[in-house]
Design an enzyme around this catalytic site. Sequence first.
Site, PDB file in Angstrom:
ATOM      1  N   ALA A  73     -27.685 -98.444 -23.569  1.00  0.00           N
ATOM      2  CA  ALA A  73     -29.092 -99.068 -24.040  1.00  0.00           C
ATOM      3  C   ALA A  73     -29.756 -97.830 -25.015  1.00  0.00           C
ATOM      4  CB  ALA A  73     -29.936 -99.319 -22.977  1.00  0.00           C
TER       5      ALA A  73
ATOM      6  N   GLN B  33     -16.068 -98.613 -18.923  1.00  0.00           N
ATOM      7  CA  GLN B  33     -17.010 -97.460 -19.289  1.00  0.00           C
ATOM      8  C   GLN B  33     -16.799 -96.182 -17.975  1.00  0.00           C
ATOM      9  OE1 GLN B  33     -17.488-100.497 -19.789  1.00  0.00           O
ATOM     10  NE2 GLN B  33     -18.912-101.091 -21.462  1.00  0.00           N
TER      11      GLN B  33
ATOM     12  N   ASP C 161     -30.204-102.109 -19.029  1.00  0.00           N
ATOM     13  CA  ASP C 161     -30.099-102.476 -20.554  1.00  0.00           C
ATOM     14  C   ASP C 161     -31.479-103.182 -20.878  1.00  0.00           C
ATOM     15  OD1 ASP C 161     -27.051-102.378 -19.903  1.00  0.00           O
ATOM     16  OD2 ASP C 161     -27.234-102.219 -22.016  1.00  0.00           O
TER      17      ASP C 161
ATOM     18  N   LYS D  27     -24.826-103.649 -16.736  1.00  0.00           N
ATOM     19  CA  LYS D  27     -23.272-104.097 -16.956  1.00  0.00           C
ATOM     20  C   LYS D  27     -22.749-105.010 -16.008  1.00  0.00           C
ATOM     21  CE  LYS D  27     -21.125-103.064 -19.508  1.00  0.00           C
ATOM     22  NZ  LYS D  27     -20.972-104.086 -20.929  1.00  0.00           N
TER      23      LYS D  27
HETATM   24  O1  MRU Z   1     -21.824-102.479 -22.893  1.00  0.00           O
HETATM   25  P1  MRU Z   1     -22.419-101.005 -22.793  1.00  0.00           P
HETATM   26  O2  MRU Z   1     -21.373-100.024 -22.469  1.00  0.00           O
HETATM   27  O3  MRU Z   1     -23.451-100.814 -23.843  1.00  0.00           O
HETATM   28  O4  MRU Z   1     -23.342-101.276 -21.445  1.00  0.00           O
HETATM   29  C1  MRU Z   1     -23.755-100.301 -20.865  1.00  0.00           C
HETATM   30  C2  MRU Z   1     -24.482-100.381 -19.627  1.00  0.00           C
HETATM   31  O5  MRU Z   1     -24.641-101.317 -19.104  1.00  0.00           O
HETATM   32  C3  MRU Z   1     -25.401 -99.130 -19.203  1.00  0.00           C
HETATM   33  O6  MRU Z   1     -25.162 -99.188 -17.720  1.00  0.00           O
HETATM   34  C4  MRU Z   1     -26.904 -99.369 -19.669  1.00  0.00           C
HETATM   35  O7  MRU Z   1     -26.904 -99.385 -20.752  1.00  0.00           O
HETATM   36  C5  MRU Z   1     -27.565 -98.056 -19.159  1.00  0.00           C
HETATM   37  S1  MRU Z   1     -27.119 -96.779 -20.318  1.00  0.00           S
HETATM   38  C6  MRU Z   1     -28.390 -95.507 -19.800  1.00  0.00           C
END
Ligand code: MRU
Length: 351
Positions: free
Chosen positions: A47, A195, A236, A247
């Site tokens: 995010a 991830q 997010d 996520k």
């Molecule tokens: O789909 P992504 O990889 O963008 O999702 C990321 C996440 O869900 C993270 O946990 C979230 O963005 C926090 S990042 C500091």
Amino acid sequence: MIQTLEWTDSGVRFIDQTKLPTEETYVTCKTYEQVADAIRTMIVRGAPAIGVAAAMGIALGVKDSKAESVAELKKELDHICDVIGKTRPTAVNLFWAIERMQRKFEHLRVRPIAQIKQEIVEEAKHMHAEDIAANQAMGRHGATLLPREGGVLTHCNAGALATAGYGTALGVIRAAVEQGKKIHVYADETRPFLQGSRLTAWELMKDGIPTTVISDNMAGAMMRQGKIGAIVVGADRIAANGDVANKIGTYSVAVLAKENGIPFYVAAPLSTVDLNCPDGSKIPIEQRNPKEVTHIAGKQMVPDGVLIENPAFDVTPAKYVAAIITERGIAREPYAASLRALAGVESEVRA
Ligand code: MRU
């Protein structure tokens, strides 16, 4: 230090997160359309990183505009924001960044075009620096919550790669380690995009922080065996009542944490808090390509024609969240009041 994204003279440079952990390659986007594609295809993700990338994309588009009047430039800005705003729907940092750049433009519109362009670029660079500072502050606040010793579980990647640097959840872990705490990280693999295994493990290994990767379905067993003393994840979008979109799989982790009496913490900057969103049911959840589920490293893993779901995020109700760590301090239940108090004095756009 990991350079997730950077403003350079030739464009916005990203580490290509689709290639990690086996290849450390960089992509330079020379147009705002290329930045939008980098967000959509997850060359850049997470995010806060998406927010800063959006700001830099907008700055790139404005800088290269051929507009001859401020009104024309504003029209182009609106179009750029529209393109970037359609990349990914869940992380509110994207929309926060767009609104901030729009406000900055409004502030500048009486100035000559050359100066507007220059200050719009400066604003994007400031957002990059501010994000790193926010993560370091979150680290200072959140490190006190982690055990002096033991396992800390995280899901997805909320690290340097998901931000301008240092990370939110991983920033808290980094700060705890810097304070001398003996933390062993359990990184959920985070299917389907991996991830956790690809990115979290990569950056923690670089820092020499002890890390074990587990597949997502192992987390409950690890908690029950007493290996996990705390959980810290990113977000997010956080609704005004403290419900947290993060996520896919985060909700399961939070429920398992409650069952096992383990504190479940969320670390996120105030740019992730959406006070206009009353609760988690109103958070738009991105649905991604089924191929991310059906294929692993290009190999088909399911029979032809089977139905697939691929929501990229889920919502964890606030009642499972022990605390929300922000750059301005720690929010606890009732979140409707504590988040508002922390965000209430949100700084005005810089003059
Ligand atoms: O789909 P992504 O990889 O963008 O999702 C990321 C996440 O869900 C993270 O946990 C979230 O963005 C926090 S990042 C500091």
